[in-house]
Design an enzyme around this catalytic site. Structure first.
Site, PDB file in Angstrom:
ATOM      1  N   ASP A  34       0.785  -1.288   0.006  1.00  0.00           N
ATOM      2  CA  ASP A  34      -0.035   0.026  -0.080  1.00  0.00           C
ATOM      3  C   ASP A  34       0.822   1.177  -0.165  1.00  0.00           C
ATOM      4  O   ASP A  34       0.221   2.342   0.240  1.00  0.00           O
ATOM      5  CB  ASP A  34      -0.903  -0.018   1.187  1.00  0.00           C
ATOM      6  CG  ASP A  34      -0.274  -0.119   2.447  1.00  0.00           C
ATOM      7  OD1 ASP A  34       1.048   0.106   2.574  1.00  0.00           O
ATOM      8  OD2 ASP A  34      -0.720   0.161   3.595  1.00  0.00           O
ATOM      9  N   ASP A 167      14.157  38.428  -9.569  1.00  0.00           N
ATOM     10  CA  ASP A 167      13.077  39.265  -8.900  1.00  0.00           C
ATOM     11  C   ASP A 167      13.414  40.004  -7.772  1.00  0.00           C
ATOM     12  O   ASP A 167      14.901  39.835  -7.576  1.00  0.00           O
ATOM     13  CB  ASP A 167      11.994  38.147  -8.601  1.00  0.00           C
ATOM     14  CG  ASP A 167      12.499  37.135  -7.850  1.00  0.00           C
ATOM     15  OD1 ASP A 167      13.354  37.183  -6.824  1.00  0.00           O
ATOM     16  OD2 ASP A 167      12.083  35.866  -7.930  1.00  0.00           O
ATOM     17  N   LYS A 191       9.301  42.565 -12.045  1.00  0.00           N
ATOM     18  CA  LYS A 191       8.036  42.098 -12.898  1.00  0.00           C
ATOM     19  C   LYS A 191       6.929  43.072 -12.188  1.00  0.00           C
ATOM     20  O   LYS A 191       6.961  43.057 -10.966  1.00  0.00           O
ATOM     21  CB  LYS A 191       7.769  40.661 -12.453  1.00  0.00           C
ATOM     22  CG  LYS A 191       8.723  39.800 -13.264  1.00  0.00           C
ATOM     23  CD  LYS A 191       8.462  38.389 -12.983  1.00  0.00           C
ATOM     24  CE  LYS A 191       8.962  37.883 -11.471  1.00  0.00           C
ATOM     25  NZ  LYS A 191       8.833  36.408 -11.374  1.00  0.00           N
ATOM     26  N   ASP A 217      19.305  32.376  -9.099  1.00  0.00           N
ATOM     27  CA  ASP A 217      18.121  32.152  -8.282  1.00  0.00           C
ATOM     28  C   ASP A 217      18.501  30.787  -7.352  1.00  0.00           C
ATOM     29  O   ASP A 217      19.363  30.258  -7.602  1.00  0.00           O
ATOM     30  CB  ASP A 217      17.096  31.891  -9.350  1.00  0.00           C
ATOM     31  CG  ASP A 217      15.591  32.293  -8.569  1.00  0.00           C
ATOM     32  OD1 ASP A 217      15.619  32.600  -7.452  1.00  0.00           O
ATOM     33  OD2 ASP A 217      14.666  32.419  -9.528  1.00  0.00           O
ATOM     34  N   GLY A 223      10.778  26.728 -14.872  1.00  0.00           N
ATOM     35  CA  GLY A 223      11.749  27.630 -15.793  1.00  0.00           C
ATOM     36  C   GLY A 223      11.190  29.048 -16.253  1.00  0.00           C
ATOM     37  O   GLY A 223      11.986  29.755 -17.035  1.00  0.00           O
TER      38      GLY A 223
HETATM   39  C1  R5P Z   1      10.787  32.417  -6.193  1.00  0.00           C
HETATM   40  O1  R5P Z   1      10.656  33.069  -5.461  1.00  0.00           O
HETATM   41  C2  R5P Z   1      11.943  31.493  -6.535  1.00  0.00           C
HETATM   42  O2  R5P Z   1      13.065  32.102  -6.186  1.00  0.00           O
HETATM   43  C3  R5P Z   1      11.918  31.027  -7.962  1.00  0.00           C
HETATM   44  O3  R5P Z   1      12.294  32.049  -8.755  1.00  0.00           O
HETATM   45  C4  R5P Z   1      10.866  30.367  -8.501  1.00  0.00           C
HETATM   46  O4  R5P Z   1      10.594  29.157  -7.505  1.00  0.00           O
HETATM   47  C5  R5P Z   1      11.201  29.699  -9.931  1.00  0.00           C
HETATM   48  O5  R5P Z   1       9.956  29.069 -10.311  1.00  0.00           O
HETATM   49  P1  R5P Z   1       9.848  28.925 -11.924  1.00  0.00           P
HETATM   50  O6  R5P Z   1      10.962  28.371 -12.294  1.00  0.00           O
HETATM   51  O7  R5P Z   1       8.493  27.943 -11.901  1.00  0.00           O
HETATM   52  O8  R5P Z   1       9.392  30.151 -12.614  1.00  0.00           O
END
Ligand code: R5P
Length: 310
Positions: A34, A167, A191, A217, A223
């Site tokens: 299971d 970001d 953004k 990042d 991505g």
């Molecule tokens: C967000 O705050 C993280 O630092 C990454 O930028 C995010 O998780 C990336 O996600 P994705 O590749 O789906 O855009």
């Protein structure tokens, strides 16, 4: 000191064991019909300083449960100290309440690891530094920045590069990498949705024209963040755009999206195992095994871990 590994990332576990010149603890992790997980440690661990290596990556819930059950098995076998070595700490993005009646799952996971019996945690590039405070046990948060910086220095002329945060939340991480690269200039992707219902506008703060741009990042998942940022930077005249991310979550069609994007290359660490990434695609991997091996060795010797980053 002994090292026990779960099933999330056997190549990394072997590389860490090789660095430490110790064998992995003999154990079996089985599934009942299971899908319940059963762990059996096949050697004596009484009084040992135990390190349990498991990333809580996809399948996140199975890998998490496996980690908790391994810790429980070691605690009941009278291990002296248990360190949960979690190169990728899943659920970290759920570190605050985004709205009413929502959970803070990163805190719940921290509680679960502690309650299972971990005495300390060793992890890397937590999504937010404050998550360290979700644990009431000592938590070492390693940085992949020195590994990334060494790779960048070996490949690019640091006079020509600009480090870019995709970001506003990632500026501290990007700045710390830029510092290691002779204080390379910094740019930030901002953004913004100007009006509800309108598509997001990417404003770039800083100079990217004719520069070799390196996006940094902690996580690359779908991505989308990186590919959109790379397209915006190319539009603004960036000569080339690469990305360095600690944790290659790479869900769904991420690899195909990256291959088709404006990115020249995406570099991730081996904190998460992927058996199916193409060798001839745009994704390259750096190992963090020596970094984890050294940190484990220092924890066992009760010597400084932070000096690894001086
Ligand atoms: C967000 O705050 C993280 O630092 C990454 O930028 C995010 O998780 C990336 O996600 P994705 O590749 O789906 O855009």
């Amino acid at each position: 000191m002994k090292l026990l590994a779960g099933n999330s990332n056997p190549p990394l576990a072997k590389a860490v064991a090789d660095y430490l010149e110790i064998p992995l603890v003999k154990a079996s992790v089985k599934r009942f019909a299971d899908e319940e997980i059963f762990v059996e440690v096949h050697e004596n661990v009484r009084g040992q300083d135990m390190f349990v290596l498991q990333s809580t990556s996809y399948p996140a819930n199975d890998n998490m449960m496996e980690l908790l059950i391994m810790i429980d098995a070691l605690r009941r076998a009278s291990a002296k100290r248990i360190t949960a070595v979690v190169p990728y700490f899943g659920y970290a993005r759920q570190d605050r309440k985004p709205g009413p009646r929502t959970p803070i799952s990163a805190k719940l996971v921290a509680n679960l690891i502690t309650q299972a019996g971990a005495d300390r945690v060793l992890t890397m590039d937590l999504h937010a530094g404050q998550i360290q405070g979700f644990f009431d046990i000592p938590t070492d948060n390693l940085w992949a920045a020195p590994v990334m910086a060494a790779d960048i220095q070996a490949r690019y002329d640091t006079d020509k590069i600009t480090i870019v945060s995709p970001d506003v939340g990632g500026v501290v991480r990007a700045r710390s990498l830029a510092k290691r690269l002779d204080n390379a200039p910094l740019a930030i992707v901002d953004k913004r949705r100007e009006r509800a219902g309108e598509s997001e506008v990417m404003n770039i703060i800083g100079e990217v024209e004719d520069r070799v741009c390196i996006l940094v990042d902690d996580i690359v998942d779908s991505g989308g963040t990186l590919c959109n940022a790379a397209a915006a930077m190319r539009e603004q005249g960036a000569k080339q755009v690469m990305a360095y991310c600690t944790h290659g979550v790479l869900s769904g069609a991420a690899e195909a999206r990256i291959d088709k994007s404006d990115l020249t290359e995406l570099v991730v660490t081996d904190s998460i195992m992927h058996e199916d990434i193409k060798d001839d695609g745009k994704i390259r991997r750096l190992t963090i095994a020596p970094l984890f091996g050294e940190a484990i060795s220092r924890i066992a010797d009760e010597s400084s871990v932070s000096s690894l980053f001086d």
